[in-house]
Design a protein around this motif. Sequence first.
Motif, PDB file in Angstrom:
ATOM      1  N   ARG A 497      -4.653   7.514  -8.640  1.00 22.75           N
ATOM      2  CA  ARG A 497      -5.059   8.911  -8.788  1.00 22.75           C
ATOM      3  C   ARG A 497      -5.489   9.548  -7.475  1.00 22.75           C
ATOM      4  NH1 ARG A 497      -9.125   7.938 -13.768  1.00 22.75           N
ATOM      5  NH2 ARG A 497      -9.664   6.252 -12.338  1.00 22.75           N
ATOM      6  N   ASP A 498      -6.023   8.751  -6.562  1.00 22.90           N
ATOM      7  CA  ASP A 498      -6.700   9.322  -5.394  1.00 22.90           C
ATOM      8  C   ASP A 498      -5.982   9.089  -4.073  1.00 22.90           C
ATOM      9  OD1 ASP A 498      -8.889  10.174  -7.020  1.00 22.90           O
ATOM     10  OD2 ASP A 498      -9.618   8.110  -7.023  1.00 22.90           O
ATOM     11  N   ARG A 499      -5.178   8.045  -3.976  1.00 22.36           N
ATOM     12  CA  ARG A 499      -4.596   7.685  -2.687  1.00 22.36           C
ATOM     13  C   ARG A 499      -3.149   8.137  -2.585  1.00 22.36           C
ATOM     14  NH1 ARG A 499      -6.741   1.408  -2.288  1.00 22.36           N
ATOM     15  NH2 ARG A 499      -8.965   1.863  -2.357  1.00 22.36           N
ATOM     16  N   LEU A 500      -2.775   8.633  -1.413  1.00 21.96           N
ATOM     17  CA  LEU A 500      -1.408   9.038  -1.157  1.00 21.96           C
ATOM     18  C   LEU A 500      -0.506   7.811  -1.099  1.00 21.96           C
ATOM     19  CD1 LEU A 500      -2.005  11.739   1.608  1.00 21.96           C
ATOM     20  CD2 LEU A 500      -1.470  12.144  -0.801  1.00 21.96           C
ATOM     21  N   ASP A 501       0.800   8.046  -1.204  1.00 15.62           N
ATOM     22  CA  ASP A 501       1.758   6.951  -1.152  1.00 15.62           C
ATOM     23  C   ASP A 501       1.568   6.144   0.130  1.00 15.62           C
ATOM     24  OD1 ASP A 501       2.893   7.698  -3.558  1.00 15.62           O
ATOM     25  OD2 ASP A 501       4.411   8.967  -2.615  1.00 15.62           O
ATOM     26  N   GLY A 502       1.513   4.821  -0.020  1.00 12.40           N
ATOM     27  CA  GLY A 502       1.361   3.934   1.121  1.00 12.40           C
ATOM     28  C   GLY A 502      -0.065   3.611   1.497  1.00 12.40           C
ATOM     29  N   GLU A 503      -1.038   4.349   0.937  1.00 10.36           N
ATOM     30  CA  GLU A 503      -2.427   4.161   1.341  1.00 10.36           C
ATOM     31  C   GLU A 503      -2.981   2.816   0.879  1.00 10.36           C
ATOM     32  OE1 GLU A 503      -5.626   5.660   3.558  1.00 10.36           O
ATOM     33  OE2 GLU A 503      -3.644   6.506   3.241  1.00 10.36           O
ATOM     34  N   ARG A 504      -2.604   2.390  -0.324  1.00 11.06           N
ATOM     35  CA  ARG A 504      -3.110   1.125  -0.854  1.00 11.06           C
ATOM     36  C   ARG A 504      -2.478  -0.077  -0.166  1.00 11.06           C
ATOM     37  NH1 ARG A 504      -5.493   0.550  -5.773  1.00 11.06           N
ATOM     38  NH2 ARG A 504      -4.332  -1.376  -6.130  1.00 11.06           N
ATOM     39  N   GLU A 505      -1.175   0.046   0.129  1.00 10.81           N
ATOM     40  CA  GLU A 505      -0.429  -1.134   0.558  1.00 10.81           C
ATOM     41  C   GLU A 505      -0.649  -1.536   2.008  1.00 10.81           C
ATOM     42  OE1 GLU A 505       2.236   0.989  -2.488  1.00 10.81           O
ATOM     43  OE2 GLU A 505       0.789   1.509  -0.930  1.00 10.81           O
ATOM     44  N   PHE A 506      -0.837  -0.557   2.880  1.00  6.01           N
ATOM     45  CA  PHE A 506      -0.714  -0.830   4.300  1.00  6.01           C
ATOM     46  C   PHE A 506      -2.079  -0.862   4.985  1.00  6.01           C
ATOM     47  CE2 PHE A 506       3.389   1.545   3.433  1.00  6.01           C
ATOM     48  CZ  PHE A 506       4.083   0.381   3.144  1.00  6.01           C
ATOM     49  N   GLY A 507      -2.345  -1.958   5.676  1.00  8.85           N
ATOM     50  CA  GLY A 507      -3.622  -2.145   6.364  1.00  8.85           C
ATOM     51  C   GLY A 507      -3.738  -1.274   7.584  1.00  8.85           C
ATOM     52  N   CYS A 508      -4.827  -1.451   8.309  1.00 10.19           N
ATOM     53  CA  CYS A 508      -5.070  -0.506   9.402  1.00 10.19           C
ATOM     54  C   CYS A 508      -5.128  -1.139  10.781  1.00 10.19           C
ATOM     55  CB  CYS A 508      -6.348   0.289   9.144  1.00 10.19           C
ATOM     56  SG  CYS A 508      -7.844  -0.672   9.058  1.00 10.19           S
ATOM     57  N   GLY A 509      -5.020  -2.469  10.918  1.00 10.26           N
ATOM     58  CA  GLY A 509      -4.901  -3.028  12.253  1.00 10.26           C
ATOM     59  C   GLY A 509      -6.170  -2.953  13.051  1.00 10.26           C
TER      60      GLY A 509
END
Length: 601
Positions: A497-509
Motif C-alpha cells: 500500500r505504501d511503497r513504490l515499485d522496487g522499494e521493498r526488494e532492493f537494498g540501499c548499499g
Amino acid sequence: MNDELLFRPKTLATASALALVLTACGGGGGGGGTASTPATPAPAPTEDGSGDGTTTEAPERRLSGSITGFGSVFVGGVKFETDDAEIIIDGEPASERDLAVGMVVLLDGTVNDDGSTGTATRIVYDDELTGPIESIEPSADGDALLLVVLGFNVIVERTGTVFDDVTFDTLAAGDVVEVSGFPQEGNRLRATRIERKDDFVPGSTEVELRGIARNVTADSFTIGAVTVDTSGAFIDEDDGALADGARVEVYGTLSDGVLTASEVDTEDGPDGGLSEGDAVTIESAVSAYVDDGNFRVRGLPVDASSASRSPAGLALANGTIVRVSGTWDGERLIAERIVSRRGRIEIEGPVGAVDAESGVIDIALAAGTISVATDQGTRLEDDRDDIERFTLADIVPGDFLEIEAYQEGDRLVATVVDREDPDDEVVQAPVESFNAGSDLTLLGVTFSVGDTDYEDLRDDAISAEVFFANLQLGDLVKVEDDELADGIADEIEFEDRDRLDGEREFGCGFDDDGTSCDDDDLIGDDTITDDDGIDTTEDDDFTDDDDVDTPDDEDDLTDDDGIDTPDDEDDLTDGDGIDTPDDEDDLSDGDGIDTPDDEDS
C-alpha cells in the motif's frame, strides 16, 4: 515471520544548485512555488496554453523538480512561459527543445498570484549519473529494475520512469545511460528519466559521477565502491576544499573499476546559499525519516509537523516522493505545505472520453468506467508515437493509457499519464467490497472471478481460498483482465500500500557516511539478535552460521523449514506456532514478544 505480511505489510550552474531552492526574496511561505491540487481540476497542459487569466506577478523565486509537461514548461505544478528564459544543460547554453519530460531541473522565475502560472528566467539541468550498466535485477513482479551504475543502485520503474532511446524491456548491461532522478537512502537513486547514450568502451567512454568523497589522498579518493584517480585531473575547489566528506562531481573515463578523472568539481552542501527566512520549494524523495518533524528531502532537513498536505491522508516514509514548500529557519526547512507526487493507484485501459479543458479522462474498461482528473503536476508522456511535446489535446478515444494516481476525497488525481500500445486492462486500488470466490470491487468497478490466478505480496502463487481468507477491505490489490478483456479477472495479487515499485526488494548499499545501510528485511521488522530492530548480516542468529535469518537456514527454533511461520507446530512461548504479544513469555525480557527494547536474546 507472520504470514499476514505476505498480504498486508504493516557550473554556470551544477546540479548541486538543485539543492539551493531558495526564492530571491526573504520570508514568506511556499506560496505560488507549489500549486495545490484544486477543488476542481486545473486546466492540464495544452499546446496553446489557453485558459490562463491575467494575474499579478510575485517576486522572483526558485523551484527544483522534474519536468512534467510542455506547452510552455511545467515544473512543480506551475506552468512557466519560457520565451525569454536562459536554458543551460550540463553547463552549456541550450533551448527549450533540448529539455525533456522527467528531467529534474532548477528553475528561476516569477510565479503569478494564482500559484499555477509564471515566467521562467533561467532553467538549469544536470544529470545525477552517467555511466555503464553493470548489472540488471528485475523485481519479482517485473514492474521495477535495479540497475547498478558506477556502484549506485538505480531503481527504474515501468510506469514511473521516462525512457529515451531505450525502453524498460530493452535496457541491457553495457548500455551507457544518463540518469536523472531523486536520491534516496544510502546509494539508491529513483530514476525519473533514463536516456541511453551509447555502448560502453572501457577507457574511452565519458562517465559522470556525483557523491561524497572518502579516503582522500593526493591522487585519489573513493565514492562508494568506485575509486577515482585524480592524478591527472583538473580540480575545481571553488565550493570548498577536496577533503573527506566533500561533495564532488567527477568527469572522466572508466576502466577496470577505476574512474580516471579529467575534472573534479567540489559542490555546496544541501543548504549551501540558504539564509534564514528564505522560501524553499523542492521535489524529491523522503530520506532519513524519523517522524513528520524530522526527515530529509534531497539532503535538506525538514520539519513538516505543522504542514498542510495533499492528499489530506498523505503518510510520510522513506522513499515517499513529495513536493515541499516552506521557510528555511537557518537549520531546517519548516514546511508549510507538502504534496504527494506519486500514487499507488494504477489504471491501464482504453480511453472512453477526454476533456482537455477540464483535464478529465474516462477509462472505459470492460468491467466499467473510471474517471481520472489531471492537473498541472501530472506528467504526460507518449510511448506509442513518441510525441515529444505530448499534451491532453493529443489523446483521443480508443487510445490505450497507463495512469498512476492518488485518491483525494472522492476523485482520482493522476500523477502520470502514459500513452502505450494496447495491453491487458489493469486496476490497482484499495478493495471497496468483495464476495469471497465471486467478485471484488475497486474504484466502483466490480470484477468477477473464475479461473483466476492469485498471488501474495511476494508474488508467490496462492489459492483462491487463501486469498479471500486474508483479504480485508482497504487492502491494495492489482487486478489484471487479459487483453481480450471481459470483466473477469485473470490474475489478482496483493500489492504494497505504501511503497513504490522496487522499494521493498532492493537494498540501499552504502550510506553517505560510507557505512552499510541497514534496511528492514523482508522477513520481519523486528529481530531477536541485537537491539537495532533490524536484521543484518552482522547479527548473530539462532539458525545457521550466516548471521541472518532467511528461508535458506537449515533449522529454526520451531520446525525444520528454516523460518518461523504460523504453520510451525510449536514455538518457545505458548505453542501457537508464532510469537505474538499474547504469548506468556519469550526469550528476552518476558513481555511476550521480541522487540528492539529487549535486553537479551
